[in-house]
Design an enzyme around this catalytic site. Structure first.
Site, PDB file in Angstrom:
ATOM      1  CG  ASP A  40      -2.028  -0.954   1.140  1.00 42.08           C
ATOM      2  OD1 ASP A  40      -2.218  -1.755   2.068  1.00 42.08           O
ATOM      3  OD2 ASP A  40      -2.723  -0.919   0.119  1.00 42.08           O
ATOM      4  CG  PHE A 149      -5.469   5.161   8.633  1.00 40.08           C
ATOM      5  CD1 PHE A 149      -6.213   6.202   8.069  1.00 40.08           C
ATOM      6  CD2 PHE A 149      -4.266   5.463   9.254  1.00 40.08           C
ATOM      7  CE1 PHE A 149      -5.769   7.518   8.141  1.00 40.08           C
ATOM      8  CE2 PHE A 149      -3.814   6.773   9.334  1.00 40.08           C
ATOM      9  CZ  PHE A 149      -4.567   7.807   8.772  1.00 40.08           C
ATOM     10  N   GLY A 150      -4.972   0.722   7.876  1.00 39.45           N
ATOM     11  CA  GLY A 150      -5.385  -0.652   8.092  1.00 39.45           C
ATOM     12  C   GLY A 150      -6.227  -0.728   9.351  1.00 39.45           C
ATOM     13  CG  ASP A 181      -7.087  -3.078   0.238  1.00 38.98           C
ATOM     14  OD1 ASP A 181      -6.222  -2.369  -0.298  1.00 38.98           O
ATOM     15  OD2 ASP A 181      -7.106  -3.323   1.461  1.00 38.98           O
TER      16      ASP A 181
HETATM   17  C1  DX5 Z   1      -6.333   0.976   3.274  1.00 40.17           C
HETATM   18  C2  DX5 Z   1      -5.368  -0.153   3.067  1.00 40.17           C
HETATM   19  C3  DX5 Z   1      -5.808  -1.319   3.933  1.00 40.17           C
HETATM   20  C4  DX5 Z   1      -4.849  -2.459   3.931  1.00 40.17           C
HETATM   21  C5  DX5 Z   1      -5.531  -3.676   4.539  1.00 40.17           C
HETATM   22  O1  DX5 Z   1      -5.931   2.077   2.552  1.00 40.17           O
HETATM   23  O2  DX5 Z   1      -5.341  -0.516   1.689  1.00 40.17           O
HETATM   24  O3  DX5 Z   1      -7.049  -1.738   3.476  1.00 40.17           O
HETATM   25  O4  DX5 Z   1      -4.457  -2.768   2.664  1.00 40.17           O
HETATM   26  O5  DX5 Z   1      -5.662  -3.405   5.879  1.00 40.17           O
HETATM   27  P1  DX5 Z   1      -6.681  -4.235   6.786  1.00 40.17           P
HETATM   28  O6  DX5 Z   1      -6.822  -5.609   6.175  1.00 40.17           O
HETATM   29  O7  DX5 Z   1      -6.018  -4.268   8.131  1.00 40.17           O
HETATM   30  O8  DX5 Z   1      -7.951  -3.464   6.741  1.00 40.17           O
END
Ligand code: DX5
Length: 232
Positions: A40, A149-150, A181
């Site tokens: 990312d 953000f994750g 995603d």
């Molecule tokens: C957001 C990122 C997240 C990441 C995955 O911009 O792209 O979605 O890849 O993170 P999780 O699986 O922890 O939501």
């Protein structure tokens, strides 16, 4: 063109990796059968966060992975060569970042770098723009969180977009991955796969787990069990 059905694939996202031991974490999921990871890339403009540069693609490639670079940046066509140059297999950019200019031409430009080209849409962006350029995509990405953000909560309201894209890919037998995603985990991955996603990015649900390898295996098993009838 007859296109071989794609096997549903879970794609761990480095964003959730522990940077102090990312190499070991990558080796662990690779040993569990993972062959594809997502990097990312965030520029602090397109999204309110700053993440990785091309060096993280280099790291993942050095571990033998297929790598997609997900460009959450305001200048994707300027940045794409930086990631192609270090070996990214797919470079995905956002429809919102090209401000209505020709998505097809942008996809062709990225493919001209010798990589596959992906097009992504944020949750508030209608699926029409992605449908219109779908036959020019090697990968179509439906964000299931607001990018940046994750660890956010999966947005199930995005599933109609996934189903619409799946229907079009199958009807036209397009050679295109359908990726989701954001917030994907063991409790919702079956919903995403049964809606038609054959490529499921998971960050926290893999790398924030005690045993990322086991988490990866469980996610991929659930995705494959739930995937749509067209792939059975
Ligand atoms: C957001 C990122 C997240 C990441 C995955 O911009 O792209 O979605 O890849 O993170 P999780 O699986 O922890 O939501």
């Amino acid at each position: 063109m007859i296109v071989a059905a794609k096997t549903p694939t879970v794609v761990p996202s480095l964003l959730a990796g522990d940077l102090s031991r990312l190499g070991a974490q990558l080796d662990a999921v690779k040993a569990a059968g993972c062959s594809w990871v997502s990097v990312d890339v965030m520029d602090g403009h397109f999204v309110p966060n700053i993440s990785f540069g091309p060096a993280f693609v280099t790291l993942a490639k050095s571990r033998g992975f297929h790598v997609d670079a997900h460009l959450m940046v305001t200048n994707p066509l300027e940045a794409a060569p930086w990631f192609a140059h270090v070996g990214a297999d797919i470079v995905t950019f956002h429809l919102e970042a090209i401000h209505g200019s020709d998505a097809r031409a942008a996809l062709d430009l990225v493919r001209g770098l010798g990589v596959k080209a992906g097009l992504a849409i944020k949750p508030k962006t209608p699926v029409a723009g992605l449908l219109a350029a779908l036959d020019a995509c090697d990968l179509a990405l439906v964000m299931t969180v607001e990018p940046g953000f994750g660890g956010q909560k999966f947005l199930p309201d995005m599933m109609p977009k996934v189903s619409a894209l799946r229907a079009e890919i199958d009807a036209r037998r397009l050679d295109c991955w359908l990726q989701v995603d954001g917030g994907v985990n063991a409790s919702n991955i079956a919903q995403a796969a049964s809606a038609g996603a054959d490529n499921l990015v998971a960050g926290s649900a893999v790398f924030a787990e005690k045993d990322p390898a086991a988490a990866f295996r469980e996610l991929e098993a659930k995705a494959r069990a739930a995937f749509g009838p067209s792939q059975k």
